[in-house]
Design an enzyme around this catalytic site. Structure first.
Site, PDB file in Angstrom:
ATOM      1  N   SER A  59      -5.323 -15.946   5.739  1.00  0.00           N
ATOM      2  CA  SER A  59      -6.634 -16.012   6.376  1.00  0.00           C
ATOM      3  C   SER A  59      -6.667 -16.994   7.545  1.00  0.00           C
ATOM      4  O   SER A  59      -7.384 -16.786   8.523  1.00  0.00           O
ATOM      5  CB  SER A  59      -7.699 -16.405   5.338  1.00  0.00           C
ATOM      6  N   GLY A  79     -10.203   7.881 -22.696  1.00  0.00           N
ATOM      7  CA  GLY A  79      -8.760   8.104 -22.665  1.00  0.00           C
ATOM      8  C   GLY A  79      -8.345   9.009 -21.530  1.00  0.00           C
ATOM      9  O   GLY A  79      -7.282   8.812 -20.927  1.00  0.00           O
ATOM     10  N   GLU A 118      -7.228  -7.238   5.590  1.00  0.00           N
ATOM     11  CA  GLU A 118      -8.227  -7.239   6.662  1.00  0.00           C
ATOM     12  C   GLU A 118      -9.362  -8.212   6.358  1.00  0.00           C
ATOM     13  O   GLU A 118     -10.522  -7.972   6.692  1.00  0.00           O
ATOM     14  CB  GLU A 118      -8.767  -5.832   6.919  1.00  0.00           C
ATOM     15  N   THR A 138       0.169 -11.600   9.104  1.00  0.00           N
ATOM     16  CA  THR A 138       0.213 -12.430   7.899  1.00  0.00           C
ATOM     17  C   THR A 138       1.604 -13.033   7.669  1.00  0.00           C
ATOM     18  O   THR A 138       2.622 -12.369   7.840  1.00  0.00           O
ATOM     19  CB  THR A 138      -0.184 -11.596   6.675  1.00  0.00           C
ATOM     20  N   GLY A 176       2.859  -3.715   6.438  1.00  0.00           N
ATOM     21  CA  GLY A 176       2.994  -2.269   6.261  1.00  0.00           C
ATOM     22  C   GLY A 176       3.879  -1.665   7.342  1.00  0.00           C
ATOM     23  O   GLY A 176       3.637  -1.846   8.535  1.00  0.00           O
TER      24      GLY A 176
END
Length: 651
Positions: free
Chosen positions: A148, A411, A434, A142, A181
């Site tokens: 994409s 809560g 992905e 990317t 990553g």
């Protein structure tokens, strides 16, 4: 509750878990034990550095468990169990998604690129080290300007015949590798996707399309190598244990041998060669070998979604609110029909998608374990469509399930100590990486309209519309693999679904197939109205039909999931589990029909009376499954340590 009813519930949960765990149940057991023994639950209050160090340490503890080696062929240094590798990473979704993503990047994406795009030189050089974590890597696809649309990546890899090297370069700010990553801190190498530029003797150097290269990023001290600039993405919406970063290349030289050259190569003199003549087909063949990442993301998201539902259902079986008629106790949340309707249809979908996911994992295993010459190209394309469909559907379900679970716990669900807010932050990006879900769903629809035609791979929107406009009038849908049980059930139901019982699986299958076929046919007709010789009109037709295409994709996803579910139930022999699974299947279908009731009514696929019966049926099925609610979520097999949260412990 009596001890006998508890044991019956546990027995039922065990039978249901056997169905959900499937072919790689022993692998799931190993990972569950690891999560339990190490307390691998999402954390709050840690700094980024501490969280990242924690996750890296956990990865080193995973190596002796064996499954990091499972994803690699034995001749490359692994153990050759692709399905086991995917299932192991999936099961980490029951623990900390930061660890799942970090492991997936190292062994699935970086390792998968070298395994599937490289040749013996790369396997010998890298595989054993990346399994053992002696070589830490990342997957640099990317870019800031392109996600994409991978074919238009801007990073270049220019071959220099005088030195026998490739020069990796980021020519523009938008060519920066982004969100990668491992790039911020731990990765020493990157699998870099770039435009390969070369020409042989007396040839002009031109782009040969996107190829993958192994590029060193850091030295032994962790410092950027010359020409490499990495930076840290910092805090994200979730996944704090993953060191996402950015990479810029400034004329970085790498040896010619570090092109991953399974499908294309560059000779010493710059001559380009490939066994696949078509640039588009070569590109999509290369990407197709990396499908394991997409399968793993969908599977892991599904596990996280089941984790969230288990927390919410367990809480609803503990928490009381408002007086019960004729008694001193307040009612349990799960006794309210609105609460049942909120959670149990999602539990039913979780079952359906988990079973469909198992089937995709098994198909992936069989394809990637086969000898290359034994792989059927049609089977590959079919798997690519199913993997895209299940990834899109499963991640969307997980996001919705965790969000609903958080809200259903009030809560308490908002407290980090009860894990649901952490899960919700971590799962959010799964609908994006992905493959963005909208793009994938559109891809699925395109494949349905073209029956996986090779001719459309790589076409832009205008070219694709022109292709569809030139097709024969009738669209033949590509069905999933032949299933005798599915065909038998459909033959046993009336061709007009209105005349068959809505709980009959044949009727359910026919309703979803009829919707998909109607949507696909009408989408094709709309596209054919565009003049194939007018590019502007073709682009407008594509844009105007995008919502219709998404509907086609969604219909395909729900149909193949139901077929998988029906097929799996047909193999269950234990009577009580089979009975409950049929109820779960009915709730899955009824809730799908209810959500799309407007379409079914508008196109006269159901009558008004049947529409009313569908709404009543959701209520009735929720009531029928209420006594089994605990067993249904216990069957997910979420480790006890992950469910040991204050809102349940002190409920």
């Amino acid at each position: 509750m009596s001890s006998s009813s508890i044991s019956q519930g546990q027995l039922l949960a065990g039978h249901l878990q056997d169905v959900l765990d499937g072919r790689w149940a022993p692998t799931r057991a190993v990972v569950r034990d690891y999560i339990q023994s190490e307390g691998l639950v999402p954390q709050s209050g840690l700094s980024l550095d501490d969280y990242r160090a924690r996750v890296l340490k956990q990865m080193t503890q995973m190596v002796p468990l064996g499954f990091p080696a499972s994803g690699f062929r034995t001749e490359h240094g692994g153990t050759g169990d692709v399905g086991g590798a995917v299932t192991a990473i999936e099961t980490l979704g029951y623990g900390d998604l930061s660890l799942m993503v970090k492991a997936g990047v190292q062994w699935g994406l970086f390792g998968g690129a070298i395994e599937n795009l490289g040749t013996k030189h790369h396997h010998d050089k890298y595989v054993r080290g990346l399994i053992d974590l002696d070589i830490l890597g990342c997957f640099a696809m990317t870019e800031t300007g392109h996600g994409s649309n991978v074919q238009s990546l801007e990073t270049t890899a220019t071959y220099l015949p005088e030195s026998g090297e490739f020069e990796i370069h980021s020519p523009t700010p938008s060519a920066r590798k982004d969100y990668i990553g491992g790039a911020a801190q731990h990765a020493r190498y990157a699998a870099v996707f770039a435009q390969l530029i070369t020409g042989g003797p007396d040839e002009e150097a031109i782009s040969r399309g996107v190829h993958c290269f192994v590029v060193p990023l850091r030295d032994a001290n962790g410092d950027d190598l010359p020409g490499i600039t990495t930076s840290d993405c910092g805090y994200k919406g979730g996944l704090p244990g993953v060191d996402n970063g950015r990479i810029m290349f400034d004329h970085v030289r790498i040896p010619r041998e570090d092109l991953l050259n399974r499908y294309a190569d560059v000779a010493a003199d710059g001559t380009y060669s490939s066994s696949i003549e078509s640039d588009n087909r070569r590109f999509f063949t290369m990407l197709g070998t990396l499908i394991r990442g997409r399968v793993t993301v969908g599977a892991s998201a599904g596990a996280a979604g089941r984790f969230g539902l288990a927390l919410a259902v367990r809480y609803a079986l503990e928490r009381r609110q408002f007086d019960a008629p004729g008694g001193n106790d307040e009612l349990l949340l799960m006794d309210y029909r609105t609460h049942q309707r909120r959670l149990l249809p999602l539990v039913a979908r979780a079952y359906a998608f988990a079973i469909a996911q198992n089937e995709v994992t098994a198909e992936l295993h069989d394809l990637q374990s086969a000898a290359p010459n034994d792989v059927d190209p049609d089977a590959v394309r079919s798997l690519e469509a199913k993997a895209a469909a299940i990834k899109a559907g499963h991640t969307a379900l997980a996001q919705r399930a965790i969000s609903e679970a958080r809200e259903a716990c009030g809560g308490a669900g908002y407290m980090s100590e009860n894990l649901l807010p952490l899960l919700r932050g971590d799962i959010d990006v799964f609908t994006t990486f992905e493959g963005d879900n909208l793009v994938l769903t559109q891809l699925v629809a395109k494949q349905q309209l073209t029956s996986y035609a090779d001719d459309v791979q790589g076409l832009d929107a205008v070219g694709w519309v022109k292709f569809v406009a030139s097709m024969a009038k009738n669209v033949a849908l590509e069905k999933t693999a032949a299933r005798q049980v599915v065909q038998t059930l459909m033959d046993d139901s009336d061709e007009d679904p209105e005349n068959s019982s809505l709980t009959h699986p044949g009727t359910q299958l026919r309703l979803l197939r009829n919707r998909e076929e109607h949507l696909t046919r009408t989408a094709a007709n709309r596209l054919r109205n565009a003049r194939s010789d007018d590019e502007q009109e073709a682009l407008e037709a594509f844009t105007a039909t995008q919502d219709h295409l998404i509907k086609v994709g969604d219909a395909y996803i729900e149909r193949i999931v139901l077929e998988s579910f029906v097929d799996a139930i047909g193999r269950v022999t234990e009577p009580e589990a089979r009975k409950v699974l049929k109820q779960v299947r009915n709730l899955f279908v009824y809730s799908l029909l209810e959500e799309d009731l407007g379409w079914f009514l508008m196109h006269r696929h159901v009558s008004v009376e049947r529409a009313k019966a569908i709404r009543r049926g959701v209520n009735d099925l929720c009531g029928d499954l209420r006594p089994s609610a605990r067993a249904l979520v216990d069957a997910f097999g979420v480790p006890d340590v992950c469910l040991d949260v204050p809102m349940i412990r002190h409920g």
